[in-house]
Design a protein around this motif. Structure first.
Motif, PDB file in Angstrom:
ATOM      1  N   ALA A  43       0.831  -1.296   0.030  1.00 44.34           N
ATOM      2  CA  ALA A  43      -0.039   0.047   0.621  1.00 44.34           C
ATOM      3  C   ALA A  43       0.695   1.268   0.113  1.00 44.34           C
ATOM      4  O   ALA A  43       0.523   2.320  -1.300  1.00 44.34           O
ATOM      5  N   ASP A  44       1.978   1.498   1.349  1.00 46.30           N
ATOM      6  CA  ASP A  44       2.656   2.722   1.044  1.00 46.30           C
ATOM      7  C   ASP A  44       3.182   3.022  -0.722  1.00 46.30           C
ATOM      8  O   ASP A  44       4.327   3.872  -0.828  1.00 46.30           O
ATOM      9  N   GLU A  45       4.278   1.441  -1.387  1.00 49.52           N
ATOM     10  CA  GLU A  45       4.331   1.382  -2.824  1.00 49.52           C
ATOM     11  C   GLU A  45       3.676   1.968  -3.468  1.00 49.52           C
ATOM     12  O   GLU A  45       3.868   2.903  -4.767  1.00 49.52           O
ATOM     13  N   LEU A  46       2.058   2.493  -3.614  1.00 47.33           N
ATOM     14  CA  LEU A  46       1.290   2.857  -4.735  1.00 47.33           C
ATOM     15  C   LEU A  46       1.477   4.033  -4.587  1.00 47.33           C
ATOM     16  O   LEU A  46       1.314   4.822  -3.567  1.00 47.33           O
ATOM     17  N   THR A  47       1.191   4.509  -5.933  1.00 50.38           N
ATOM     18  CA  THR A  47       1.143   6.278  -5.797  1.00 50.38           C
ATOM     19  C   THR A  47      -0.036   6.799  -5.461  1.00 50.38           C
ATOM     20  O   THR A  47      -1.277   6.108  -5.243  1.00 50.38           O
ATOM     21  N   PRO A  48       0.042   8.116  -4.770  1.00 48.04           N
ATOM     22  CA  PRO A  48      -1.742   8.459  -4.507  1.00 48.04           C
ATOM     23  C   PRO A  48      -3.045   7.975  -5.487  1.00 48.04           C
ATOM     24  O   PRO A  48      -3.873   7.687  -5.099  1.00 48.04           O
ATOM     25  N   GLU A  49      -2.543   8.218  -7.087  1.00 43.87           N
ATOM     26  CA  GLU A  49      -3.362   7.871  -7.628  1.00 43.87           C
ATOM     27  C   GLU A  49      -3.908   6.509  -7.749  1.00 43.87           C
ATOM     28  O   GLU A  49      -5.404   6.076  -7.922  1.00 43.87           O
ATOM     29  N   GLN A  50      -2.786   5.469  -7.356  1.00 44.09           N
ATOM     30  CA  GLN A  50      -3.896   4.632  -7.991  1.00 44.09           C
ATOM     31  C   GLN A  50      -3.878   3.757  -6.425  1.00 44.09           C
ATOM     32  O   GLN A  50      -5.220   3.245  -6.376  1.00 44.09           O
ATOM     33  N   ASN A  51      -3.615   3.841  -5.303  1.00 44.18           N
ATOM     34  CA  ASN A  51      -4.055   4.107  -3.878  1.00 44.18           C
ATOM     35  C   ASN A  51      -5.475   4.436  -3.760  1.00 44.18           C
ATOM     36  O   ASN A  51      -6.487   3.769  -3.618  1.00 44.18           O
ATOM     37  N   ALA A  53      -8.028   5.065  -6.298  1.00 48.65           N
ATOM     38  CA  ALA A  53      -8.423   3.953  -7.476  1.00 48.65           C
ATOM     39  C   ALA A  53      -8.978   2.808  -6.959  1.00 48.65           C
ATOM     40  O   ALA A  53      -9.628   2.424  -6.617  1.00 48.65           O
ATOM     41  N   VAL A  54      -8.143   2.045  -6.090  1.00 39.79           N
ATOM     42  CA  VAL A  54      -7.942   1.314  -4.716  1.00 39.79           C
ATOM     43  C   VAL A  54      -8.403   0.993  -4.064  1.00 39.79           C
ATOM     44  O   VAL A  54     -10.009  -0.193  -4.146  1.00 39.79           O
ATOM     45  N   THR A  55      -8.514   2.020  -3.281  1.00 45.79           N
ATOM     46  CA  THR A  55      -9.572   2.780  -2.416  1.00 45.79           C
ATOM     47  C   THR A  55     -11.044   2.452  -2.799  1.00 45.79           C
ATOM     48  O   THR A  55     -12.501   2.266  -2.386  1.00 45.79           O
ATOM     49  N   GLU A  60     -16.498   0.649  -3.910  1.00 41.11           N
ATOM     50  CA  GLU A  60     -17.762   0.149  -4.045  1.00 41.11           C
ATOM     51  C   GLU A  60     -17.660  -1.403  -4.526  1.00 41.11           C
ATOM     52  O   GLU A  60     -19.572  -1.539  -4.186  1.00 41.11           O
ATOM     53  N   ILE A  61     -17.001  -2.070  -4.510  1.00 41.82           N
ATOM     54  CA  ILE A  61     -17.414  -3.555  -4.266  1.00 41.82           C
ATOM     55  C   ILE A  61     -18.397  -3.504  -2.560  1.00 41.82           C
ATOM     56  O   ILE A  61     -19.769  -4.716  -2.661  1.00 41.82           O
ATOM     57  N   ARG A  62     -18.005  -3.501  -1.414  1.00 46.29           N
ATOM     58  CA  ARG A  62     -18.287  -3.749  -0.491  1.00 46.29           C
ATOM     59  C   ARG A  62     -19.754  -2.869  -0.853  1.00 46.29           C
ATOM     60  O   ARG A  62     -20.456  -3.195   0.101  1.00 46.29           O
ATOM     61  N   ARG A  63     -19.807  -1.378  -1.301  1.00 43.38           N
ATOM     62  CA  ARG A  63     -21.206  -1.108  -1.026  1.00 43.38           C
ATOM     63  C   ARG A  63     -22.237  -2.045  -2.326  1.00 43.38           C
ATOM     64  O   ARG A  63     -23.510  -2.245  -1.968  1.00 43.38           O
ATOM     65  N   ARG A  64     -21.833  -3.079  -3.340  1.00 44.40           N
ATOM     66  CA  ARG A  64     -22.843  -3.149  -3.799  1.00 44.40           C
ATOM     67  C   ARG A  64     -22.953  -5.016  -3.505  1.00 44.40           C
ATOM     68  O   ARG A  64     -23.673  -5.353  -3.005  1.00 44.40           O
TER      69      ARG A  64
END
Length: 95
Positions: A43-51, A53-55, A60-64
């Motif tokens: 998680a620390d290695e992800l760029t802010p943009e990637q993080n 998007a993943v979040t 969205e998956i949890r909401r569905r």
């Protein structure tokens, strides 16, 4: 190199780690803890943009998943493959 260390886990985390070992998902509690730390490192290695998007995707998956089951789209691999093939056929016949 391995370094011996002592940690304290709450009952909740210890029970969960022990269950993962009992279920054969990990060979030891040490490996469960290492896997958790590996996730934090990734998680620390992800760029802010990637993080972000993943979040968002996780949210969205949890909401569905929290929605009513009747809203779920039934999985039919053959029907899905046929729909994809039809779309591709339509797209490439117009060349």
């Amino acid at each position: 190199m391995n370094v011996k260390n002592t940690i304290t886990l709450s009952d909740r985390y210890l029970r969960h780690a022990e269950k993962l070992v009992e279920d054969g998902q990990f060979p030891s509690i040490d490996k469960v803890v290492e896997a958790g730390i590996d996730e934090l490192i990734r998680a620390d290695e992800l760029t802010p943009e990637q993080n972000d998007a993943v979040t968002r995707m996780g949210g969205e998956i949890r909401r569905r998943l929290d929605g009513p089951r009747e809203d779920f789209i039934p999985w039919d691999g053959e029907a899905l493959a046929n729909r994809i093939k039809a779309k591709l056929d339509d797209k490439y016949q117009g060349r």
